[in-house]
Each structure stands twice: as structure tokens, then as C-alpha cells.
Design a protein around this motif. Structure first.
Motif, PDB file in Angstrom:
ATOM      1  N   CYS A  25      -3.170  15.266   7.807  1.00  0.00           N
ATOM      2  CA  CYS A  25      -4.085  15.391   6.679  1.00  0.00           C
ATOM      3  C   CYS A  25      -5.502  15.648   7.178  1.00  0.00           C
ATOM      4  CB  CYS A  25      -4.068  14.116   5.828  1.00  0.00           C
ATOM      5  SG  CYS A  25      -2.517  13.877   4.960  1.00  0.00           S
ATOM      6  N   GLY A  26      -6.175  16.583   6.558  1.00  0.00           N
ATOM      7  CA  GLY A  26      -7.561  16.870   6.898  1.00  0.00           C
ATOM      8  C   GLY A  26      -8.538  15.966   6.172  1.00  0.00           C
ATOM      9  N   GLU A  27      -8.081  15.431   5.048  1.00  0.00           N
ATOM     10  CA  GLU A  27      -8.910  14.506   4.294  1.00  0.00           C
ATOM     11  C   GLU A  27      -8.023  13.526   3.551  1.00  0.00           C
ATOM     12  OE1 GLU A  27     -11.179  17.291   1.969  1.00  0.00           O
ATOM     13  OE2 GLU A  27      -9.735  17.244   0.326  1.00  0.00           O
ATOM     14  N   LEU A  28      -8.623  12.404   3.209  1.00  0.00           N
ATOM     15  CA  LEU A  28      -7.914  11.342   2.509  1.00  0.00           C
ATOM     16  C   LEU A  28      -8.764  10.915   1.322  1.00  0.00           C
ATOM     17  CD1 LEU A  28      -5.441   9.459   2.546  1.00  0.00           C
ATOM     18  CD2 LEU A  28      -6.692   7.978   4.121  1.00  0.00           C
ATOM     19  N   LEU A  29      -8.178  10.992   0.139  1.00  0.00           N
ATOM     20  CA  LEU A  29      -8.864  10.636  -1.105  1.00  0.00           C
ATOM     21  C   LEU A  29      -8.322   9.333  -1.656  1.00  0.00           C
ATOM     22  CD1 LEU A  29      -8.802  14.061  -2.945  1.00  0.00           C
ATOM     23  CD2 LEU A  29     -10.867  12.764  -2.444  1.00  0.00           C
ATOM     24  N   ALA A  58       0.845  -1.184   0.000  1.00  0.00           N
ATOM     25  CA  ALA A  58       0.000   0.000   0.000  1.00  0.00           C
ATOM     26  C   ALA A  58       0.882   1.235   0.000  1.00  0.00           C
ATOM     27  CB  ALA A  58      -0.909   0.002   1.233  1.00  0.00           C
ATOM     28  N   GLY A  59       0.351   2.318  -0.561  1.00  0.00           N
ATOM     29  CA  GLY A  59       1.106   3.559  -0.613  1.00  0.00           C
ATOM     30  C   GLY A  59       0.234   4.775  -0.419  1.00  0.00           C
ATOM     31  N   LEU A  60       0.829   5.799   0.190  1.00  0.00           N
ATOM     32  CA  LEU A  60       0.141   7.049   0.508  1.00  0.00           C
ATOM     33  C   LEU A  60       0.976   8.222   0.040  1.00  0.00           C
ATOM     34  CD1 LEU A  60      -2.056   8.637   2.282  1.00  0.00           C
ATOM     35  CD2 LEU A  60      -0.289   8.624   4.048  1.00  0.00           C
ATOM     36  N   MET A  61       0.318   9.244  -0.487  1.00  0.00           N
ATOM     37  CA  MET A  61       0.942  10.537  -0.735  1.00  0.00           C
ATOM     38  C   MET A  61       0.236  11.540   0.166  1.00  0.00           C
ATOM     39  SD  MET A  61       1.134  12.865  -4.206  1.00  0.00           S
ATOM     40  CE  MET A  61      -0.641  12.936  -4.382  1.00  0.00           C
ATOM     41  N   ALA A  62       1.006  12.373   0.853  1.00  0.00           N
ATOM     42  CA  ALA A  62       0.419  13.394   1.717  1.00  0.00           C
ATOM     43  C   ALA A  62       1.176  14.700   1.500  1.00  0.00           C
ATOM     44  CB  ALA A  62       0.496  12.976   3.179  1.00  0.00           C
ATOM     45  N   ILE A  63       0.441  15.712   1.030  1.00  0.00           N
ATOM     46  CA  ILE A  63       1.036  17.017   0.750  1.00  0.00           C
ATOM     47  C   ILE A  63       0.080  18.097   1.245  1.00  0.00           C
ATOM     48  CG2 ILE A  63       1.826  18.618  -1.041  1.00  0.00           C
ATOM     49  CD1 ILE A  63       2.458  16.172  -2.780  1.00  0.00           C
ATOM     50  N   ALA A  64       0.606  19.037   2.022  1.00  0.00           N
ATOM     51  CA  ALA A  64      -0.141  20.220   2.459  1.00  0.00           C
ATOM     52  C   ALA A  64      -1.496  19.870   3.075  1.00  0.00           C
ATOM     53  CB  ALA A  64      -0.319  21.193   1.298  1.00  0.00           C
ATOM     54  N   ARG A 104      -3.122   1.314   8.208  1.00  0.00           N
ATOM     55  CA  ARG A 104      -1.761   1.866   8.276  1.00  0.00           C
ATOM     56  C   ARG A 104      -1.672   3.168   7.476  1.00  0.00           C
ATOM     57  NH1 ARG A 104       3.505  -0.870   9.653  1.00  0.00           N
ATOM     58  NH2 ARG A 104       5.110   0.427   8.700  1.00  0.00           N
ATOM     59  N   LEU A 105      -2.305   3.214   6.299  1.00  0.00           N
ATOM     60  CA  LEU A 105      -2.304   4.445   5.511  1.00  0.00           C
ATOM     61  C   LEU A 105      -3.074   5.553   6.225  1.00  0.00           C
ATOM     62  CD1 LEU A 105      -2.836   3.148   1.861  1.00  0.00           C
ATOM     63  CD2 LEU A 105      -0.681   3.581   3.069  1.00  0.00           C
ATOM     64  N   ILE A 106      -4.199   5.206   6.817  1.00  0.00           N
ATOM     65  CA  ILE A 106      -4.989   6.194   7.562  1.00  0.00           C
ATOM     66  C   ILE A 106      -4.176   6.738   8.733  1.00  0.00           C
ATOM     67  CG2 ILE A 106      -7.018   6.473   9.057  1.00  0.00           C
ATOM     68  CD1 ILE A 106      -8.441   4.447   7.117  1.00  0.00           C
ATOM     69  N   ASP A 107      -3.493   5.857   9.450  1.00  0.00           N
ATOM     70  CA  ASP A 107      -2.649   6.295  10.570  1.00  0.00           C
ATOM     71  C   ASP A 107      -1.552   7.238  10.085  1.00  0.00           C
ATOM     72  OD1 ASP A 107      -4.188   4.662  12.207  1.00  0.00           O
ATOM     73  OD2 ASP A 107      -2.649   3.094  12.387  1.00  0.00           O
ATOM     74  N   VAL A 148     -14.199   8.147  -7.190  1.00  0.00           N
ATOM     75  CA  VAL A 148     -13.403   8.920  -6.239  1.00  0.00           C
ATOM     76  C   VAL A 148     -14.116   8.851  -4.903  1.00  0.00           C
ATOM     77  CG1 VAL A 148     -12.398  11.172  -5.684  1.00  0.00           C
ATOM     78  CG2 VAL A 148     -12.639  10.456  -8.080  1.00  0.00           C
ATOM     79  N   MET A 149     -13.352   8.488  -3.858  1.00  0.00           N
ATOM     80  CA  MET A 149     -13.920   8.378  -2.519  1.00  0.00           C
ATOM     81  C   MET A 149     -13.111   9.257  -1.569  1.00  0.00           C
ATOM     82  SD  MET A 149     -14.846   4.298  -2.374  1.00  0.00           S
ATOM     83  CE  MET A 149     -16.122   4.449  -1.099  1.00  0.00           C
ATOM     84  N   LEU A 150     -13.794   9.829  -0.575  1.00  0.00           N
ATOM     85  CA  LEU A 150     -13.198  10.774   0.361  1.00  0.00           C
ATOM     86  C   LEU A 150     -13.495  10.358   1.791  1.00  0.00           C
ATOM     87  CD1 LEU A 150     -11.921  13.644   0.931  1.00  0.00           C
ATOM     88  CD2 LEU A 150     -14.284  14.492   0.874  1.00  0.00           C
ATOM     89  N   ARG A 151     -12.487  10.514   2.638  1.00  0.00           N
ATOM     90  CA  ARG A 151     -12.643  10.285   4.075  1.00  0.00           C
ATOM     91  C   ARG A 151     -12.178  11.535   4.785  1.00  0.00           C
ATOM     92  NH1 ARG A 151     -10.130   8.459   8.891  1.00  0.00           N
ATOM     93  NH2 ARG A 151     -11.190   6.694   9.858  1.00  0.00           N
ATOM     94  N   GLN A 152     -13.051  12.118   5.576  1.00  0.00           N
ATOM     95  CA  GLN A 152     -12.671  13.273   6.385  1.00  0.00           C
ATOM     96  C   GLN A 152     -11.816  12.791   7.558  1.00  0.00           C
ATOM     97  OE1 GLN A 152     -13.099  16.429   5.591  1.00  0.00           O
ATOM     98  NE2 GLN A 152     -14.302  15.915   3.776  1.00  0.00           N
ATOM     99  N   MET A 153     -10.730  13.490   7.843  1.00  0.00           N
ATOM    100  CA  MET A 153      -9.783  13.065   8.872  1.00  0.00           C
ATOM    101  C   MET A 153      -9.773  14.007  10.071  1.00  0.00           C
ATOM    102  SD  MET A 153      -8.017  10.406   7.622  1.00  0.00           S
ATOM    103  CE  MET A 153      -6.444  10.465   8.463  1.00  0.00           C
ATOM    104  N   LYS A 154     -10.681  14.962  10.135  1.00  0.00           N
ATOM    105  CA  LYS A 154     -10.586  16.022  11.138  1.00  0.00           C
ATOM    106  C   LYS A 154     -10.558  15.528  12.578  1.00  0.00           C
ATOM    107  CE  LYS A 154     -15.492  16.840  10.749  1.00  0.00           C
ATOM    108  NZ  LYS A 154     -16.256  17.166   9.592  1.00  0.00           N
ATOM    109  N   ASP A 155     -11.125  14.373  12.872  1.00  0.00           N
ATOM    110  CA  ASP A 155     -11.156  13.885  14.245  1.00  0.00           C
ATOM    111  C   ASP A 155     -10.057  12.857  14.545  1.00  0.00           C
ATOM    112  OD1 ASP A 155     -13.355  15.463  14.824  1.00  0.00           O
ATOM    113  OD2 ASP A 155     -14.763  13.937  14.152  1.00  0.00           O
ATOM    114  N   GLU A 156      -9.208  12.564  13.546  1.00  0.00           N
ATOM    115  CA  GLU A 156      -8.165  11.548  13.732  1.00  0.00           C
ATOM    116  C   GLU A 156      -7.164  11.995  14.796  1.00  0.00           C
ATOM    117  OE1 GLU A 156      -7.986   8.449  12.274  1.00  0.00           O
ATOM    118  OE2 GLU A 156      -9.952   9.004  11.544  1.00  0.00           O
TER     119      GLU A 156
END
Length: 173
Positions: free
Chosen positions: A116-120, A74-80, A106-109, A158-166
Motif C-alpha cells: 500500500c502506498g497510503e493508509l486511510l 482491528a481490521g484492514l482492507m487493502a486494494i490496488a 499490525r495493520l500498518i505492517d 479522515v486521516m491519511l498516512r503515507q506508506m512510501k518508505d515502509e
């Protein structure tokens, strides 16, 4: 043991950071699972090179079974403050074991650690199994990318997960 623990228990696959020497095994699994639109070696090399920079924006993980065979990645990109699931795959003989959920967690963590505020993510419209997994983790459909997967021309959901409470405690910190 947590979902992001790099160890394994009870014969489950061990999850760890992907290294350059994993690329060939990952490519074999990639070609088996995604024959029409598999990533190239160059794509994985580029992603791992970015993960090595001091200001890394990519994180890649592999799962190995007890015999040392790569059975998922699995892979994640996280920018800004925005995260994007780049890839996630599990060997067919591991389907139903919870490995996909472990890799996704693991990617969500990691996205949470990167603030990240959101994950696409994008998922093939014909991959209902993956869509169900993502929905279980709070991803919701937000759009379609026409002809996204090439050369097959299959659309992506395209799917979105809000991360504000993580990562926040009960008192909001």
C-alpha cells in the motif's frame, strides 16, 4: 518481540488472526464501545469471508488476554495499493496498556506487506484519544465526512498516512 508478533509477553494480550468463532466476543466489545454505531454480525462475517479468498483484501486481528477474553480487534482492507483501516477497538480496561498501538502497528505492517502506498482511516470527530494515537503513527487529517457514523450522524475525521518508505532499507530497497 515485535509489535506484530502473535505471542504475548509479561501478561500482555496475545495478538492473532481473527476467526469466525471470535465474532460473538468481538460483537460484545463492539456494542460496549460503539453503542450508537456498532457493526453487525453480518458485517464481520462478510469481512472474514473476504479474508478467506485466495486474493484476500481484508485482514482482521484480535487480542486475547491471559484468560482467553477478547480485549481488542482491528481490521484492514487493502486494494490496488491503497489501505483503509476498517475498525480498531480496545476494551476500556486495556486503555493505556499499549494494546491499541500494537493493533495499529499490525495493520500498518500488513498494509506495507500488501504494498500500500497510503493508509486511510475515519475516526469520530469526538474521539480525541484515538486521533492522538493515529497522529503518533504518522496519520494526518485530510478531510471530514459529514454524518458518516450512522445512525448517530456524527462526522468522521479522515486521516491519511503515507506508506512510501515502509519496509525499505537504508539504501532505498
Amino acid at each position: 518481540m515485535t509489535a506484530s508478533d502473535p505471542t504475548s509477553a509479561g501478561g500482555a494480550a496475545a495478538v492473532r488472526e481473527m476467526r469466525w468463532w471470535d465474532i460473538e466476543a468481538v460483537l460484545e466489545l463492539e456494542r460496549e464501545l460503539f453503542p450508537e454505531d456498532a457493526w453487525s454480525a453480518g458485517m464481520f462475517w462478510s469481512e472474514l469471508a473476504d479474508a478467506r479468498h485466495a486474493r484476500a483484501t481484508r485482514w482482521y486481528t484480535v487480542a486475547e488476554d491471559a484468560e482467553g477474553r477478547i480485549v481488542g480487534y482491528a481490521g484492514l482492507m487493502a486494494i490496488a495499493g491503497e489501505g483503509d483501516v476498517q475498525t480498531i477497538a480496545v476494551a476500556r480496561d486495556q486503555w493505556g496498556t499499549g494494546l491499541g498501538a500494537r493493533l495499529l502497528q499490525r495493520l500498518i505492517d500488513q498494509a506495507a506487506a500488501a504494498s500500500c502506498g497510503e493508509l486511510l482511516l475515519e475516526v469520530r470527530v469526538d474521539n480525541e484519544r484515538a486521533q492522538r494515537l493515529y497522529a503518533r503513527f504518522g496519520f494526518e487529517p485530510v478531510g471530514i465526512r459529514r454524518n458518516y457514523y450512522q445512525p448517530s450522524g456524527v462526522d468522521a475525521l479522515v486521516m491519511l498516512r503515507q506508506m512510501k518508505d515502509e519496509g525499505k532499507t537504508d539504501d532505498g530497497r
